[in-house]
Design a protein around this motif. Structure first.
Motif, PDB file in Angstrom:
ATOM      1  N   ASN A 129      49.606  48.697  46.161  1.00  0.00           N
ATOM      2  CA  ASN A 129      48.855  48.186  45.001  1.00  0.00           C
ATOM      3  C   ASN A 129      49.666  47.166  44.211  1.00  0.00           C
ATOM      4  O   ASN A 129      49.120  46.153  43.752  1.00  0.00           O
ATOM      5  N   GLU A 130      50.939  47.409  44.043  1.00  0.00           N
ATOM      6  CA  GLU A 130      51.808  46.470  43.316  1.00  0.00           C
ATOM      7  C   GLU A 130      51.896  45.134  44.055  1.00  0.00           C
ATOM      8  O   GLU A 130      51.803  44.061  43.446  1.00  0.00           O
ATOM      9  N   ILE A 131      52.057  45.191  45.361  1.00  0.00           N
ATOM     10  CA  ILE A 131      52.162  43.963  46.160  1.00  0.00           C
ATOM     11  C   ILE A 131      50.831  43.227  46.160  1.00  0.00           C
ATOM     12  O   ILE A 131      50.778  41.999  46.015  1.00  0.00           O
ATOM     13  N   SER A 132      49.737  43.961  46.274  1.00  0.00           N
ATOM     14  CA  SER A 132      48.404  43.355  46.231  1.00  0.00           C
ATOM     15  C   SER A 132      48.171  42.654  44.894  1.00  0.00           C
ATOM     16  O   SER A 132      47.690  41.510  44.856  1.00  0.00           O
ATOM     17  N   SER A 157      46.628  37.130  49.447  1.00  0.00           N
ATOM     18  CA  SER A 157      45.244  37.475  49.132  1.00  0.00           C
ATOM     19  C   SER A 157      44.306  36.670  50.038  1.00  0.00           C
ATOM     20  O   SER A 157      44.666  35.615  50.572  1.00  0.00           O
ATOM     21  N   ILE A 158      43.105  37.183  50.193  1.00  0.00           N
ATOM     22  CA  ILE A 158      42.090  36.475  50.979  1.00  0.00           C
ATOM     23  C   ILE A 158      41.823  35.101  50.364  1.00  0.00           C
ATOM     24  O   ILE A 158      41.668  34.111  51.085  1.00  0.00           O
ATOM     25  N   GLU A 159      41.770  35.028  49.044  1.00  0.00           N
ATOM     26  CA  GLU A 159      41.505  33.756  48.376  1.00  0.00           C
ATOM     27  C   GLU A 159      42.583  32.724  48.712  1.00  0.00           C
ATOM     28  O   GLU A 159      42.286  31.564  48.979  1.00  0.00           O
ATOM     29  N   THR A 160      43.830  33.145  48.688  1.00  0.00           N
ATOM     30  CA  THR A 160      44.928  32.237  49.017  1.00  0.00           C
ATOM     31  C   THR A 160      44.857  31.819  50.475  1.00  0.00           C
ATOM     32  O   THR A 160      45.047  30.648  50.807  1.00  0.00           O
ATOM     33  N   TYR A 161      44.557  32.770  51.348  1.00  0.00           N
ATOM     34  CA  TYR A 161      44.429  32.462  52.774  1.00  0.00           C
ATOM     35  C   TYR A 161      43.308  31.455  53.011  1.00  0.00           C
ATOM     36  O   TYR A 161      43.480  30.476  53.747  1.00  0.00           O
ATOM     37  N   GLU A 162      42.155  31.658  52.385  1.00  0.00           N
ATOM     38  CA  GLU A 162      41.026  30.748  52.560  1.00  0.00           C
ATOM     39  C   GLU A 162      41.346  29.353  52.037  1.00  0.00           C
ATOM     40  O   GLU A 162      40.971  28.352  52.643  1.00  0.00           O
ATOM     41  N   ALA A 163      42.035  29.271  50.906  1.00  0.00           N
ATOM     42  CA  ALA A 163      42.430  27.966  50.369  1.00  0.00           C
ATOM     43  C   ALA A 163      43.406  27.268  51.320  1.00  0.00           C
ATOM     44  O   ALA A 163      43.316  26.055  51.538  1.00  0.00           O
ATOM     45  N   CYS A 190      50.086  39.394  44.775  1.00  0.00           N
ATOM     46  CA  CYS A 190      49.458  38.354  45.596  1.00  0.00           C
ATOM     47  C   CYS A 190      48.243  37.743  44.898  1.00  0.00           C
ATOM     48  O   CYS A 190      48.030  36.530  44.963  1.00  0.00           O
ATOM     49  N   HIS A 191      47.456  38.572  44.233  1.00  0.00           N
ATOM     50  CA  HIS A 191      46.271  38.071  43.532  1.00  0.00           C
ATOM     51  C   HIS A 191      46.644  37.337  42.242  1.00  0.00           C
ATOM     52  O   HIS A 191      46.055  36.294  41.929  1.00  0.00           O
ATOM     53  N   ASP A 192      47.613  37.847  41.520  1.00  0.00           N
ATOM     54  CA  ASP A 192      47.992  37.233  40.240  1.00  0.00           C
ATOM     55  C   ASP A 192      48.692  35.890  40.419  1.00  0.00           C
ATOM     56  O   ASP A 192      48.510  34.979  39.613  1.00  0.00           O
ATOM     57  N   TYR A 193      49.506  35.754  41.465  1.00  0.00           N
ATOM     58  CA  TYR A 193      50.322  34.555  41.621  1.00  0.00           C
ATOM     59  C   TYR A 193      49.884  33.643  42.761  1.00  0.00           C
ATOM     60  O   TYR A 193      50.452  32.575  42.939  1.00  0.00           O
ATOM     61  N   ALA A 194      48.877  34.048  43.532  1.00  0.00           N
ATOM     62  CA  ALA A 194      48.376  33.246  44.655  1.00  0.00           C
ATOM     63  C   ALA A 194      49.514  32.779  45.559  1.00  0.00           C
ATOM     64  O   ALA A 194      49.546  31.642  46.016  1.00  0.00           O
ATOM     65  N   GLU A 195      50.456  33.669  45.799  1.00  0.00           N
ATOM     66  CA  GLU A 195      51.595  33.390  46.664  1.00  0.00           C
ATOM     67  C   GLU A 195      51.719  34.496  47.697  1.00  0.00           C
ATOM     68  O   GLU A 195      51.355  35.634  47.436  1.00  0.00           O
ATOM     69  N   PRO A 196      52.292  34.175  48.852  1.00  0.00           N
ATOM     70  CA  PRO A 196      52.514  35.235  49.831  1.00  0.00           C
ATOM     71  C   PRO A 196      53.725  36.087  49.461  1.00  0.00           C
ATOM     72  O   PRO A 196      54.604  35.658  48.721  1.00  0.00           O
TER      73      PRO A 196
END
Length: 88
Positions: free
Chosen positions: A15-18, A42-48, A21-27
């Motif tokens: 949960n912390e890692i997830s 995150s899926i959003e970052t991957y799609e972008a 990833c969502h907050d910073y849009a970084e892997p």
């Protein structure tokens, strides 16, 4: 600076890692036995990221067409599009 976590951290602190990833849009780079193994995002970052790769590929196609002389005058293209869209 890249975020690096162990596979045990991924297992124990998902949960912390997830959230990161969502907050910073970084892997987050995951290590296994001290060596790089995965990149989690995150899926959003991957799609972008994949959308950007698709755009770069299309731009390269256009540059290749220009280099090979596969172009048409703008006025011809404009007329064709006007006909297609019923703007004539």
């Amino acid at each position: 600076m890249p975020k690096i976590r162990s596979s045990a951290d991924l297992r124990n602190n998902y949960n912390e890692i997830s959230t990161f990833c969502h907050d910073y849009a970084e892997p987050v780079f995951i290590t296994k036995n001290g060596k790089g193994d995965l990149a989690v995002m995150s899926i959003e970052t991957y799609e972008a990221l994949t959308a950007r790769f698709d755009l770069y590929a299309k731009l390269q196609e256009g540059l290749d067409d220009v280099a090979a002389g596969r172009t048409r005058p703008w006025e011809d293209v404009r007329k064709e599009l006007s006909k297609q869209w019923g703007l004539e």
